[in-house]
Design a protein around this motif. Sequence first.
Motif, PDB file in Angstrom:
ATOM      1  N   LYS A  79       1.144  -1.057  -0.069  1.00  0.00           N
ATOM      2  CA  LYS A  79      -0.030  -0.641   0.180  1.00  0.00           C
ATOM      3  C   LYS A  79       0.254   1.549   0.203  1.00  0.00           C
ATOM      4  N   LEU A  82       2.423   1.720  -3.721  1.00  0.00           N
ATOM      5  CA  LEU A  82       0.625   2.506  -4.173  1.00  0.00           C
ATOM      6  C   LEU A  82       0.770   3.315  -4.152  1.00  0.00           C
ATOM      7  N   THR A 104       5.042 -11.394  -3.422  1.00  0.00           N
ATOM      8  CA  THR A 104       3.893 -11.416  -4.132  1.00  0.00           C
ATOM      9  C   THR A 104       2.613 -12.820  -4.189  1.00  0.00           C
ATOM     10  N   PRO A 107      -2.666  -9.731  -4.124  1.00  0.00           N
ATOM     11  CA  PRO A 107      -3.243  -9.556  -6.228  1.00  0.00           C
ATOM     12  C   PRO A 107      -2.374  -8.022  -5.907  1.00  0.00           C
ATOM     13  N   GLY A 108      -2.148  -7.976  -7.855  1.00  0.00           N
ATOM     14  CA  GLY A 108      -2.123  -7.155  -8.033  1.00  0.00           C
ATOM     15  C   GLY A 108      -0.200  -6.940  -8.265  1.00  0.00           C
ATOM     16  N   SER A 109       0.376  -7.270  -6.425  1.00  0.00           N
ATOM     17  CA  SER A 109       1.421  -6.806  -6.358  1.00  0.00           C
ATOM     18  C   SER A 109       2.979  -6.439  -7.638  1.00  0.00           C
ATOM     19  N   SER A 110       2.602  -6.744  -8.843  1.00  0.00           N
ATOM     20  CA  SER A 110       3.445  -6.543 -10.222  1.00  0.00           C
ATOM     21  C   SER A 110       3.632  -5.258 -10.123  1.00  0.00           C
ATOM     22  N   LYS A 111       2.362  -4.565  -9.701  1.00  0.00           N
ATOM     23  CA  LYS A 111       2.356  -2.964 -10.185  1.00  0.00           C
ATOM     24  C   LYS A 111       3.457  -2.252  -9.161  1.00  0.00           C
TER      25      LYS A 111
END
Length: 232
Positions: A79, A82, A104, A107-111
């Motif tokens: 968070k 991000l 990892t 969810p969405g950690s590739s951001k």
Amino acid sequence: AGINESLLADKIPHLLKQSNPTVATYASTGEVKVRVTAKGDSIEETKKLIKPIEKELIKLTGLKFYGVDNETLEELVFKLLLEREETIAVAESCTGGGIGSKLTKIPGSSKIFYGGIIAYNNKIKHDILGVPEDIINKFGAVSKEVVESMATGVQKKFKVNWAISVSGIAGPAGGTKLKPVGLVNFCIKGPRTLITWEERFGSNKTREDIQKLSVLNALDRLRLSIIMESKS
């Protein structure tokens, strides 16, 4: 995180003596949970009883506090990065990819998470991460100098804002008098941050516990580093 059960109890003795709500501490590897339980005629009533206790706990524990309910350190790191639109990569030795694995799971950690290198062998530290051989030979793979070079290398290779590296002796063998089992070195490198530190988790702990403690310690210091950068 970053505080043991007895030290936490010393900060909140008056809360532990309460009868409704009751407050209890529960220690696990690397962190302590505080459970607040209230009795009442409705959910609304119990929430009203719990709320001021929760606020006081957060105030008394300061930056040691990181979340409520089922929040995790890796979720908070996700968070924070991000919000700042920043990215991270990892260079791991003794943790074998444990930090990357935690990040990892979100969810969405590739951001924010670009990847990592498990540099277990010194050849990989040199060939892939660019750690100079003379630094490894002079200071040893488990050293502040090597983890700093590992963090610099992975930050450049993945072109990320943040890098975290770790190298240690998880045991049960491989320790010496100067560098015992349980010794772990860390480095965090950010846009305006560069910190290295070492932890001595103790040779009496299992290999699994040393690895778990290393991952939690790394994520917690990363959380605090990002918070400090945000304030500066």
